[in-house]
Design a protein around this motif. Structure first.
Motif, PDB file in Angstrom:
ATOM      1  N   LEU A 118       0.840  -1.196   0.000  1.00  0.00           N
ATOM      2  CA  LEU A 118       0.000   0.000   0.000  1.00  0.00           C
ATOM      3  C   LEU A 118       0.878   1.249   0.000  1.00  0.00           C
ATOM      4  N   PHE A 119       0.499   2.220  -0.831  1.00  0.00           N
ATOM      5  CA  PHE A 119       1.176   3.510  -0.869  1.00  0.00           C
ATOM      6  C   PHE A 119       0.128   4.608  -0.658  1.00  0.00           C
ATOM      7  N   VAL A 120       0.361   5.469   0.311  1.00  0.00           N
ATOM      8  CA  VAL A 120      -0.528   6.612   0.557  1.00  0.00           C
ATOM      9  C   VAL A 120       0.327   7.866   0.677  1.00  0.00           C
ATOM     10  N   GLU A 121      -0.014   8.881  -0.100  1.00  0.00           N
ATOM     11  CA  GLU A 121       0.640  10.178   0.011  1.00  0.00           C
ATOM     12  C   GLU A 121      -0.394  11.191   0.488  1.00  0.00           C
ATOM     13  N   VAL A 122      -0.147  11.787   1.657  1.00  0.00           N
ATOM     14  CA  VAL A 122      -1.110  12.710   2.254  1.00  0.00           C
ATOM     15  C   VAL A 122      -0.366  13.669   3.179  1.00  0.00           C
ATOM     16  N   ASP A 123      -0.764  14.914   3.179  1.00  0.00           N
ATOM     17  CA  ASP A 123      -0.152  15.942   4.029  1.00  0.00           C
ATOM     18  C   ASP A 123       1.360  16.014   3.854  1.00  0.00           C
ATOM     19  N   GLY A 124       1.842  15.760   2.638  1.00  0.00           N
ATOM     20  CA  GLY A 124       3.269  15.811   2.392  1.00  0.00           C
ATOM     21  C   GLY A 124       4.035  14.632   2.953  1.00  0.00           C
ATOM     22  N   LEU A 127       3.283   7.144   3.165  1.00  0.00           N
ATOM     23  CA  LEU A 127       2.987   6.033   4.061  1.00  0.00           C
ATOM     24  C   LEU A 127       2.935   4.742   3.265  1.00  0.00           C
ATOM     25  N   THR A 128       3.489   3.666   3.820  1.00  0.00           N
ATOM     26  CA  THR A 128       3.481   2.375   3.131  1.00  0.00           C
ATOM     27  C   THR A 128       3.178   1.259   4.123  1.00  0.00           C
ATOM     28  N   ALA A 129       2.693   0.131   3.579  1.00  0.00           N
ATOM     29  CA  ALA A 129       2.463  -1.076   4.379  1.00  0.00           C
ATOM     30  C   ALA A 129       2.442  -2.259   3.425  1.00  0.00           C
ATOM     31  N   THR A 130       2.862  -3.416   3.909  1.00  0.00           N
ATOM     32  CA  THR A 130       2.948  -4.618   3.062  1.00  0.00           C
ATOM     33  C   THR A 130       2.294  -5.794   3.766  1.00  0.00           C
ATOM     34  N   GLU A 131       1.496  -6.560   3.009  1.00  0.00           N
ATOM     35  CA  GLU A 131       0.846  -7.760   3.532  1.00  0.00           C
ATOM     36  C   GLU A 131       0.600  -8.747   2.408  1.00  0.00           C
ATOM     37  N   LYS A 132       0.311 -10.013   2.774  1.00  0.00           N
ATOM     38  CA  LYS A 132      -0.113 -11.038   1.814  1.00  0.00           C
ATOM     39  C   LYS A 132      -1.618 -11.255   1.929  1.00  0.00           C
ATOM     40  N   LEU A 133      -2.205 -11.700   0.827  1.00  0.00           N
ATOM     41  CA  LEU A 133      -3.624 -12.057   0.834  1.00  0.00           C
ATOM     42  C   LEU A 133      -3.768 -13.469   1.395  1.00  0.00           C
ATOM     43  N   ILE A 134      -4.463 -13.592   2.524  1.00  0.00           N
ATOM     44  CA  ILE A 134      -4.555 -14.850   3.258  1.00  0.00           C
ATOM     45  C   ILE A 134      -5.865 -15.564   2.942  1.00  0.00           C
TER      46      ILE A 134
END
Length: 279
Positions: A118-124, A127-134
């Motif tokens: 996941l990539f989120v760009e907000v307020d300068g 943010l990122t996060a990584t997961e697998k589909l379970i």
């Protein structure tokens, strides 16, 4: 005269305790709002990719909000963010803002055990996060029974069953929704002691009566998300919508400023969804 003094003393004592009791009773009804210190209004990312069995899973949503002061009744929605999810093969899925704080994708492709970021760009901030589909095993059966209750009428217990895979360690999260519940009720399960066996999940409530409808979502989840949810359920008494006494960190990382962390968890789950009417 002495007897009269004793009587007067007793009367005054009773009167004094009566006044104290009334004052105590009235003080219990007084609403006291503490002047709480407001911390940073952190970004909150509610990013659950849900692939319900039997569906394409192409429509997904991610919610972005901001923490609010404790006494605020409004959750601030975050608009203007740039949101995308990329799988391990390099395919990018863009989430466009469809309503304030709500970001939607209509062409998502879910693949079991594939890794997504996941990539989120907000307020300068980035943010990122990584997961697998379970994955989640199919539900084989659902039924109900009566359980004796010494405090009142027998309780109705609704139970569903599924076969846990024996070749891996598995974790599950179930939520129950109904008009008898103010908020969804969550339970988490590990196959640590029942690996490879049939697992049963039970739900009961004093207001669960014939004709009531249960909306059940049963997920396969990662070990990290299982641990995260257990922390939340432990401090909120199985109601993740209650106010936690502290900020429980999820898997979202701020790559711009690590001290300015976001709250929430990016997770991808295959689910069983059941609508059950109590008999």
């Amino acid at each position: 005269m002495l007897r009269l003094k004793k009587y007067n003393l007793k009367s005054k004592t009773v009167t004094l305790f009566s006044l104290l009791f009334v004052s105590l009773f009235l003080s219990c009804d007084r609403v006291v709002e503490l002047d709480l210190e407001t911390g940073p209004l952190r970004i909150v990312i509610d990013a659950e990719i849900v692939w319900e069995k039997g569906t394409s899973g192409n429509e997904q949503t991610i919610k972005i909000s901001r923490m609010a002061p404790y006494y605020s009744a409004v959750v601030p929605k975050v608009s203007g963010a740039h949101v995308r999810v990329e799988n391990s093969e390099g395919t990018i899925f863009t989430f466009n803002e469809s309503a304030p704080g709500l970001y939607t994708c209509t062409n998502f492709v879910p693949v079991i055990n594939m890794e997504y970021k996941l990539f989120v760009e907000v307020d300068g901030q980035s943010l990122t996060a990584t997961e697998k589909l379970i994955a989640v095993p199919p539900i084989d059966k659902i039924d109900q029974e009566f359980m004796p209750d010494i405090t009142g009428p027998d309780l109705i217990v609704v139970t569903f069953y599924y076969k846990d895979p024996a070749d891996q360690t598995n974790y599950y999260l179930t939520d129950y929704k109904s008009d008898i519940l103010a908020f969804p009720e969550y339970t988490s399960t590990s196959d640590e002691f029942v690996n490879g066996n049939v697992i049963d999940e039970k739900f009961s409530d004093a207001d669960l009566k014939p004709g009531k409808v249960l909306d059940i979502t049963h997920r396969g989840i990662s070990k990290n998300f299982y641990n995260y949810m257990n922390l939340i359920l432990e401090v909120t008494n199985s109601n993740p919508f209650g106010a936690a006494p502290g900020n429980i960190r999820g898997n979202v990382i701020n790559t711009t400023d690590t001290n300015n962390f976001a709250l929430g968890y990016f997770r991808l789950c295959e689910t069983n969804h059941i609508i059950y009417t109590v008999k």
